[in-house]
Design an enzyme around this catalytic site. Sequence first.
Site, PDB file in Angstrom:
ATOM      1  N   ARG A  46       0.827  -1.217   0.000  1.00 34.12           N
ATOM      2  CA  ARG A  46       0.000   0.000   0.000  1.00 34.12           C
ATOM      3  C   ARG A  46       0.860   1.265   0.000  1.00 34.12           C
ATOM      4  NH1 ARG A  46      -5.055  -1.932   3.856  1.00 34.12           N
ATOM      5  NH2 ARG A  46      -6.060  -3.013   2.150  1.00 34.12           N
ATOM      6  N   LYS A 207     -22.031 -15.216   1.859  1.00 35.26           N
ATOM      7  CA  LYS A 207     -23.357 -14.723   2.234  1.00 35.26           C
ATOM      8  C   LYS A 207     -24.083 -14.021   1.100  1.00 35.26           C
ATOM      9  CE  LYS A 207     -24.050 -13.040   6.397  1.00 35.26           C
ATOM     10  NZ  LYS A 207     -23.869 -12.072   7.503  1.00 35.26           N
ATOM     11  N   GLY A 360     -10.593  -8.193  -1.801  1.00 31.80           N
ATOM     12  CA  GLY A 360     -10.919  -9.294  -0.897  1.00 31.80           C
ATOM     13  C   GLY A 360     -10.556 -10.656  -1.439  1.00 31.80           C
ATOM     14  N   GLY A 383     -14.741  -3.669   0.138  1.00 30.69           N
ATOM     15  CA  GLY A 383     -16.029  -3.072   0.504  1.00 30.69           C
ATOM     16  C   GLY A 383     -16.400  -1.935  -0.429  1.00 30.69           C
TER      17      GLY A 383
HETATM   18  P1  AMP Z   1     -17.413 -13.420   1.238  1.00 33.38           P
HETATM   19  O1  AMP Z   1     -16.618 -12.684   2.276  1.00 33.38           O
HETATM   20  O2  AMP Z   1     -18.872 -13.405   1.467  1.00 33.38           O
HETATM   21  O3  AMP Z   1     -17.008 -13.024  -0.184  1.00 33.38           O
HETATM   22  O4  AMP Z   1     -17.029 -14.946   1.409  1.00 33.38           O
HETATM   23  C1  AMP Z   1     -15.758 -15.466   1.136  1.00 33.38           C
HETATM   24  C2  AMP Z   1     -15.653 -16.781   1.822  1.00 33.38           C
HETATM   25  O5  AMP Z   1     -16.709 -17.608   1.392  1.00 33.38           O
HETATM   26  C3  AMP Z   1     -14.389 -17.561   1.532  1.00 33.38           C
HETATM   27  O6  AMP Z   1     -13.606 -17.595   2.691  1.00 33.38           O
HETATM   28  C4  AMP Z   1     -14.867 -18.936   1.137  1.00 33.38           C
HETATM   29  O7  AMP Z   1     -14.183 -19.974   1.808  1.00 33.38           O
HETATM   30  C5  AMP Z   1     -16.308 -18.942   1.576  1.00 33.38           C
HETATM   31  N1  AMP Z   1     -17.140 -19.838   0.783  1.00 33.38           N
HETATM   32  C6  AMP Z   1     -17.282 -19.854  -0.542  1.00 33.38           C
HETATM   33  N2  AMP Z   1     -18.099 -20.850  -0.929  1.00 33.38           N
HETATM   34  C7  AMP Z   1     -18.484 -21.486   0.177  1.00 33.38           C
HETATM   35  C8  AMP Z   1     -19.326 -22.616   0.440  1.00 33.38           C
HETATM   36  N3  AMP Z   1     -19.925 -23.273  -0.557  1.00 33.38           N
HETATM   37  N4  AMP Z   1     -19.507 -22.977   1.721  1.00 33.38           N
HETATM   38  C9  AMP Z   1     -18.905 -22.302   2.724  1.00 33.38           C
HETATM   39  N5  AMP Z   1     -18.104 -21.244   2.558  1.00 33.38           N
HETATM   40  C10 AMP Z   1     -17.893 -20.831   1.286  1.00 33.38           C
END
Ligand code: AMP
Length: 403
Positions: A46, A207, A360, A383
């Site tokens: 950064r 999520k 991310g 974000g």
């Molecule tokens: P997010 O912060 O919502 O973008 O989520 C990212 C995280 O989602 C990563 O650490 C992945 O390991 C997790 N992830 C992706 N697919 C799955 C799944 N099918 N079941 C559980 N965790 C998941």
Amino acid sequence: MSKEGTVGYNKKSVADIDVKGKKVLLRCDFNVPVDKETGKIRDEGRIIAALPTINYLLEHGAAVIACSHFGRPKGEFKPEFSLAPVAESLSKHLGKPVKMAKDVVGEDATRLAAELKPGEIMLLENTRFHAEEEKNDPEFAKKLASMADIFVSDAFGSVHRAHASTEGVSHYLPAVSGFLLKKELDHIGGAISSPKRPLVAILGGAKVSDKLGVISNLLKISDAIIIGGGMAYTFFKAEGGKIGKSLCEDNEFESVLKCKEEAVERGVKLLLPVDSIAGPEFSNDVDPITVDSNAIPDDMMAMDIGPRAIVDFTSEIANAGTIVWNGPMGVFEFSKFAEGTKAVANAVANSNAISIIGGGDSAAAVRKFGVEDKITHISTGGGASLEFMEGKVLPGIACLLDA
Ligand code: AMP
């Protein structure tokens, strides 16, 4: 709004204004990772990324008053959250001294700022040493602004927050973007306002509730939306599918069904993974099986997209003119469930499309699979890039002078 689903992002940058002899308050993102034991900076990325704007300002006769937040000191002066190690690193990379202020808007900072000459640079202490920073307190913003003639914002990762050092100061100073922020605005803004078609959006991650806003906006502007990762299973269950122990947000059934309806109404192709790789528990130490995503056994949890889904997704990606990607296709941190994310990363890298990766986990994935060099733009703000793609007005962008 300049067009349905997009915000105005055509903003002035440092290159559009005269900075000679001016004092510039430069908001950087120096929120660097540090080693908890030694306090040493683990990754100077950064700091290095901030150099083009800083060098431009110094070479064009400005005096630079740099500032940033760092960690979460919760409005108190805490030595472990001091930006002093950043000043040292910055000085090494610039090849010139960086004067470190002992405070943010106190006596030391204001004296150093008053004495600062063109071509010189100083760094204020962590803006979050004052609770007023995150409250966007006008008095605090005014004090920050009073040290300078111009505000330059170069911290994309913070533009979705209306804080004193990201937005408040713009009420007292003419505000423009630095080169880092300009690059984000050009790439993400360009991709969502005038994409080379077809525009294919890829969304994944855990999520679905986090991504409903972005799905809703991308439905207005995309030609196809690919949905993978844990968030896909809420769609299957909402339609009566069996998803076993897979991730699911039961309270979002209505929202995801609405997304599907809207996709049909708008003629947007919505792709879900027809099959998945599942295991009996959230672990890499399992024997994975391939299952249909709407018929997952009760004792199994889907942790990656399956081989047929990979074919569907990668064929769509291969035809894209523009790709925006946010969120992994599965638990790519586990080697047995990384194939889907890897295949998508390779397909994005090998396509001829303009490719934009939100920060991310998808940024981590393209780096992990060694294809980052083949991506048009990897955003520095997870974000912020998500909110930008949601079509939200980001306060740290809206406050900049229009080009
Ligand atoms: P997010 O912060 O919502 O973008 O989520 C990212 C995280 O989602 C990563 O650490 C992945 O390991 C997790 N992830 C992706 N697919 C799955 C799944 N099918 N079941 C559980 N965790 C998941």
